[in-house]
Design a protein around this motif. Structure first.
Motif, PDB file in Angstrom:
ATOM      1  N   LYS A 119     -55.994 -54.941  84.844  1.00 37.08           N
ATOM      2  CA  LYS A 119     -55.255 -56.275  84.846  1.00 37.08           C
ATOM      3  C   LYS A 119     -53.848 -56.023  84.538  1.00 37.08           C
ATOM      4  CE  LYS A 119     -58.825 -59.445  83.476  1.00 37.08           C
ATOM      5  NZ  LYS A 119     -59.535 -60.383  82.331  1.00 37.08           N
ATOM      6  N   GLN A 120     -53.576 -55.009  83.527  1.00 42.54           N
ATOM      7  CA  GLN A 120     -52.218 -54.770  83.177  1.00 42.54           C
ATOM      8  C   GLN A 120     -51.602 -54.037  84.257  1.00 42.54           C
ATOM      9  OE1 GLN A 120     -51.768 -53.513  79.030  1.00 42.54           O
ATOM     10  NE2 GLN A 120     -53.813 -54.393  78.559  1.00 42.54           N
ATOM     11  N   GLY A 121     -52.186 -53.110  84.846  1.00 43.49           N
ATOM     12  CA  GLY A 121     -51.418 -52.228  85.806  1.00 43.49           C
ATOM     13  C   GLY A 121     -51.158 -52.860  86.953  1.00 43.49           C
ATOM     14  N   PHE A 122     -52.079 -53.668  87.594  1.00 40.97           N
ATOM     15  CA  PHE A 122     -51.688 -54.438  88.742  1.00 40.97           C
ATOM     16  C   PHE A 122     -50.639 -55.580  88.431  1.00 40.97           C
ATOM     17  CE2 PHE A 122     -54.981 -51.820  90.366  1.00 40.97           C
ATOM     18  CZ  PHE A 122     -54.708 -51.749  91.755  1.00 40.97           C
ATOM     19  N   ASN A 123     -50.616 -56.163  87.347  1.00 38.91           N
ATOM     20  CA  ASN A 123     -49.812 -57.095  86.905  1.00 38.91           C
ATOM     21  C   ASN A 123     -48.024 -56.535  87.222  1.00 38.91           C
ATOM     22  OD1 ASN A 123     -48.866 -59.640  85.784  1.00 38.91           O
ATOM     23  ND2 ASN A 123     -48.055 -58.513  84.053  1.00 38.91           N
ATOM     24  N   ILE A 124     -47.811 -55.313  87.213  1.00 40.78           N
ATOM     25  CA  ILE A 124     -46.627 -54.876  87.490  1.00 40.78           C
ATOM     26  C   ILE A 124     -46.119 -54.887  89.099  1.00 40.78           C
ATOM     27  CG2 ILE A 124     -45.215 -52.844  87.460  1.00 40.78           C
ATOM     28  CD1 ILE A 124     -46.558 -52.005  84.750  1.00 40.78           C
ATOM     29  N   GLY A 125     -47.353 -54.542  89.884  1.00 41.01           N
ATOM     30  CA  GLY A 125     -47.037 -54.961  91.163  1.00 41.01           C
ATOM     31  C   GLY A 125     -46.782 -53.735  92.102  1.00 41.01           C
ATOM     32  N   ILE A 126     -46.838 -52.393  91.711  1.00 43.40           N
ATOM     33  CA  ILE A 126     -46.701 -51.156  92.494  1.00 43.40           C
ATOM     34  C   ILE A 126     -47.897 -50.377  92.836  1.00 43.40           C
ATOM     35  CG2 ILE A 126     -44.301 -51.130  91.664  1.00 43.40           C
ATOM     36  CD1 ILE A 126     -45.246 -48.898  89.806  1.00 43.40           C
TER      37      ILE A 126
END
Length: 221
Positions: free
Chosen positions: A14-21
């Motif tokens: 969740k946290q990683g994909f929230n950044i969007g890269i």
């Protein structure tokens, strides 16, 4: 250059994909063990909380069983699920068969150039050389990556190098510099790629100067 997250921890995803890269997620049985839930529940949760490809590894060792397992995994989402298969004779046979149906495949547990060549001939979309494990066993991982990339380009193979198994950010950078098309890293390493004490120091100074500027403006008013 694509960056994958090598984890099954849903909060990290969740946290990683929230950044969007991030391009997607890679898993294996060891990673699923850490998650502590059934493979099916974990797959569903990852698909709900990420974007792009999700590579799930087969555990069967015979061609027929690998194909049955692969089709079961594809039933979760045939467009987003990629099949991760160790480089064995039966695994390579399965990769070649899955390629006929345009299934995304990742030939994994690659430790040599010869395995990379066989995987590319079979039509694997990606191969996963294990960088840190190579180095722990006295193999020059960076030279292997360079050699694979050179052979792939010489022969116009479309297979991409998705390097895995990293101990630190330096390994990641050296691997990309050597010619890896993509890497898959832990959430901890993903966070480490952002970290630099000089950046922290600069941000602190910017914040202090911003406060000072506003105080100065107030005085003038």
């Amino acid at each position: 250059m694509d960056l994958f997250l090598d984890t099954a921890d849903i909060e990290q995803i969740k946290q990683g994909f929230n950044i969007g890269i991030l391009k997607g997620v890679t898993t294996n049985p060891s990673i699923l063990l850490k998650a502590g839930k059934s493979r099916s529940d974990t797959i569903k949760a990852i698909l709900e909380n990420s974007n792009g490809l999700l590579f799930v590894q087969t555990v069967s060792d015979k061609y027929r069983d690998i194909m049955i397992e692969a089709n079961e995994l594809l039933s979760f989402d045939s467009k987003r699920i990629g099949i991760k298969i160790p480089v064995t004779p039966d695994g390579i046979k399965a990769i070649q068969e899955l390629k006929k149906s345009s299934v995304k495949t990742l030939a994994t547990a690659v430790f040599s150039t010869s395995q990379a060549i066989i995987s590319a001939i079979a039509g694997a979309d990606y191969i996963a050389p294990y960088i840190n494990r190579m180095e722990q066993n006295g193999i020059d991982a960076i030279e292997v990556i360079k050699e694979i990339r050179n052979i792939y380009e010489m022969n116009c193979f479309e297979t991409k190098i998705l390097a895995a198994s990293f101990r630190n950010v330096e390994q990641v950078i050296r691997t990309i510099k050597a010619g890896a098309h993509s890497v898959t890293i832990s959430y901890e390493l993903f966070c480490d790629m952002f970290n630099n004490y000089l950046t922290d120091k600069s941000i602190k100074k910017f914040a202090e100067d911003w406060v000072a500027l506003n105080e100065k403006i107030k005085i003038k008013q």
